[in-house]
Design a protein around this motif. Sequence first.
Motif, PDB file in Angstrom:
ATOM      1  N   TYR A 217       0.892  -1.227   0.063  1.00 15.38           N
ATOM      2  CA  TYR A 217       0.171   0.066   0.053  1.00 15.38           C
ATOM      3  C   TYR A 217       0.799   1.233   0.118  1.00 15.38           C
ATOM      4  N   ASN A 221       1.440   4.249  -3.178  1.00 14.52           N
ATOM      5  CA  ASN A 221       1.175   5.508  -3.002  1.00 14.52           C
ATOM      6  C   ASN A 221       2.467   6.461  -3.060  1.00 14.52           C
ATOM      7  N   TRP A 257      -6.197  -1.769  -5.088  1.00 12.03           N
ATOM      8  CA  TRP A 257      -5.383  -0.586  -5.088  1.00 12.03           C
ATOM      9  C   TRP A 257      -4.114  -0.479  -5.818  1.00 12.03           C
ATOM     10  N   ARG A 261      -3.238   2.123  -9.037  1.00  9.82           N
ATOM     11  CA  ARG A 261      -2.331   3.202  -9.211  1.00  9.82           C
ATOM     12  C   ARG A 261      -1.294   2.767 -10.595  1.00  9.82           C
ATOM     13  N   GLU A 310     -10.218   7.521  -8.429  1.00  8.04           N
ATOM     14  CA  GLU A 310      -8.765   7.419  -9.097  1.00  8.04           C
ATOM     15  C   GLU A 310      -9.093   7.254 -10.681  1.00  8.04           C
ATOM     16  N   ARG A 373      -0.168  11.737   5.756  1.00  5.84           N
ATOM     17  CA  ARG A 373      -1.189  11.193   4.725  1.00  5.84           C
ATOM     18  C   ARG A 373      -1.878  12.457   4.503  1.00  5.84           C
ATOM     19  N   ARG A 377      -2.593  14.563   1.040  1.00  3.15           N
ATOM     20  CA  ARG A 377      -4.061  14.747   0.396  1.00  3.15           C
ATOM     21  C   ARG A 377      -4.563  16.249   0.409  1.00  3.15           C
TER      22      ARG A 377
END
Length: 400
Positions: A217, A221, A257, A261, A310, A373, A377
């Motif tokens: 994860y 990111n 996820w 991405r 996304e 995080r 964002r």
Amino acid sequence: MRETVGELVRRLRLARGWSQQRLADLLAVAAPGRVPPTRNDVSRWEIGTRSPREWLPYLAQVLEVPRELLEAAKAVQLPAPEPRVLTVADFLPDSDPLAPLATRAGRQIGAGQVVDLANRVHGLRLADDVVYGKDLIGSALRELRAAVKLYREGTHTEDVGRELLRVIGELAQICGWIASDAGQHGEAERIYRLGMSAAHAAGDGVLAGNVAGSLAYQWSNTGHTAEAVELAQAALEDAGPDAPAKARALYLDRVAWAHTRAGNDRTAMTALGQAGEALAQDSPGAESPTYLYWVDAGELQVMEARVYTELRRPLRAVPLLSDVLSPYDASHARELALYLSWLAVAYADANEPEAAAQTTARMLTLADGGSERTSERARVVLHRLEAFRDVPEVAELLAS
């Protein structure tokens, strides 16, 4: 079909009832002048990713077989294999961060101390729900260092050692998560790899999958999308088809996820559907590891909405996020801020800048510098709103 040297070593080891660590320890005694092999070395010999070339005479001595038998197995040429499915073992660190010290001067560790540590680990998880990473990282790392020291320096039975490794794996997962939230990605990766080693040594594939999935994860990111896909899939592989429903659902979510991405839209959507199917198999009486306490239909709905956001499908994302966020626990400010950030982007993609500005304003009141995080964002959302600077609500927000 004749055995490879790795298959032969594994068969002989298991016939004696030895763990990979036990074989590594015996080899170290047999070759005192050499850098000792680690459990990871034995694992790689057995799965065929490395050859035990210089260790063949010592393996023959320890396993009490003729060296010629191992040499013959080493020469076996197998047909070109199918592409091998990666497992967590392929991502373990080269050295063993949990190798016991040669001389253990510490006290005897009992089951009660392991239970106490497990309770503290769960307390740390609950604290992470409401405390930002930069505020929690110091105490989390102290706890992890103390646990590793306890394992490496203390003495314990094999069963207690296995349980201690399992708890260290859980502790490393939450410490890695906290370090990542604090923006310390290099430190988080090191901690995650330690946790993967501990879970692997404990023989707990479900836990290994949780730790590895957490690192996948982070990689998703932070731009390491190809590696994230491989590791997320390896995490699912290690958990196995008989893993608890919540575990398979979470690990499939991370696969989704990672593919999102990486730009693999169709594969991401397939994994999302599989995650929902997995969670549907959960029953009220089913047992799941404590660290999966937070996995439920709402969390899967959030991930589904994030994937849709996304992929620039706001008409699907907005209803999902709105439904989840309406009753969301406001004490979990970081998660609420993160989810609002996805809703704001979805509104912007739906050409609803006023709603996006209103949602962003709410998100910013919850965001805190203690979480990298939420800070990241916030930057993403504000950048997205730049396209609507001529809208009064957006202009006011950007000017504040």
